[in-house]
Design an enzyme around this catalytic site. Structure first.
Site, PDB file in Angstrom:
ATOM      1  CG  HIS A 291     -29.236  57.262   3.836  1.00 48.20           C
ATOM      2  ND1 HIS A 291     -28.009  57.762   4.013  1.00 48.20           N
ATOM      3  CD2 HIS A 291     -29.852  58.450   3.917  1.00 48.20           C
ATOM      4  CE1 HIS A 291     -27.898  58.919   3.995  1.00 48.20           C
ATOM      5  NE2 HIS A 291     -29.064  59.440   4.064  1.00 48.20           N
TER       6      HIS A 291
ATOM      7  CG  HIS B 170     -31.150  50.916   9.606  1.00 51.59           C
ATOM      8  ND1 HIS B 170     -32.803  51.042   9.573  1.00 51.59           N
ATOM      9  CD2 HIS B 170     -31.021  50.403  10.941  1.00 51.59           C
ATOM     10  CE1 HIS B 170     -33.285  50.519  10.737  1.00 51.59           C
ATOM     11  NE2 HIS B 170     -32.505  50.013  11.333  1.00 51.59           N
TER      12      HIS B 170
ATOM     13  CD  GLU C  46     -28.157  48.778  13.450  1.00 48.94           C
ATOM     14  OE1 GLU C  46     -28.560  49.880  12.910  1.00 48.94           O
ATOM     15  OE2 GLU C  46     -28.656  48.352  14.573  1.00 48.94           O
TER      16      GLU C  46
END
Length: 168
Positions: free
Chosen positions: A104, A100, A97
């Site tokens: 970003h 990600h 996670e």
């Protein structure tokens, strides 16, 4: 009509296989404790710090395997077990996670496409079973039912494919 049932059954079985495999792996690696003793939340925060990301919060959310990164409010959302446990499964999910969040922060182009698809696939996954059941019920009464059934199968397949492609 029989072809729809075969396609629907194949998609359903594939989805069940992927879901069971994920749960099985998570259970297996939940038994392996980390030598560093860090929880999923601590691992996530360390990875964010190591990558100079200071505007993302790590929070705990209810549910099992409900972990996700939310780019709109910049949160790494870890399920309660991942947030607090100190095992290989929690570490892997937390790291995934945070990956990600790193994507970003570095403007990774594929993350944008994935983020745009999440709401659509989420709705499709949530309602596909009802559309399929409605299609089966309508199929006995009219040819329109076959179309509704096919739409439901496509919705379910889209959710399964999205999970299968984005899971790694």
């Amino acid at each position: 009509m029989m072809g729809y049932y075969i396609i629907g059954g194949a998609v359903f079985l594939l989805s069940m296989f992927v879901s069971n495999k994920l749960k099985s792996k998570f259970k297996k690696y939940s038994q392996i404790h980390l030598k560093n003793g860090m929880s999923g939340a601590e691992i996530a925060q360390k990875m964010l710090d190591d990558n100079g990301i200071t505007d993302v919060k790590v929070i705990s959310v209810k549910g099992q395997l409900t972990d996700h990164y939310n780019p709109s409010n910049k949160t790494v959302n870890l399920s309660e077990v991942v947030y607090s446990e100190r095992n290989a499964a929690a570490a892997a999910v937390a790291a995934h996670e945070v990956g990600h969040a790193i994507q970003h922060a570095t403007a990774y182009s594929w993350l944008g496409m994935r983020s745009k698809l999440v709401p659509v696939v989420s709705i499709a996954s949530k309602y596909s079973q009802y559309v399929i059941m409605g299609g089966i019920a309508l199929a006995a009464a009219s040819a329109f039912g076959s179309t509704v059934l096919l739409i439901g199968i496509i919705m379910y397949a889209a959710g399964t494919l999205f999970a299968f492609v984005t899971l790694p």
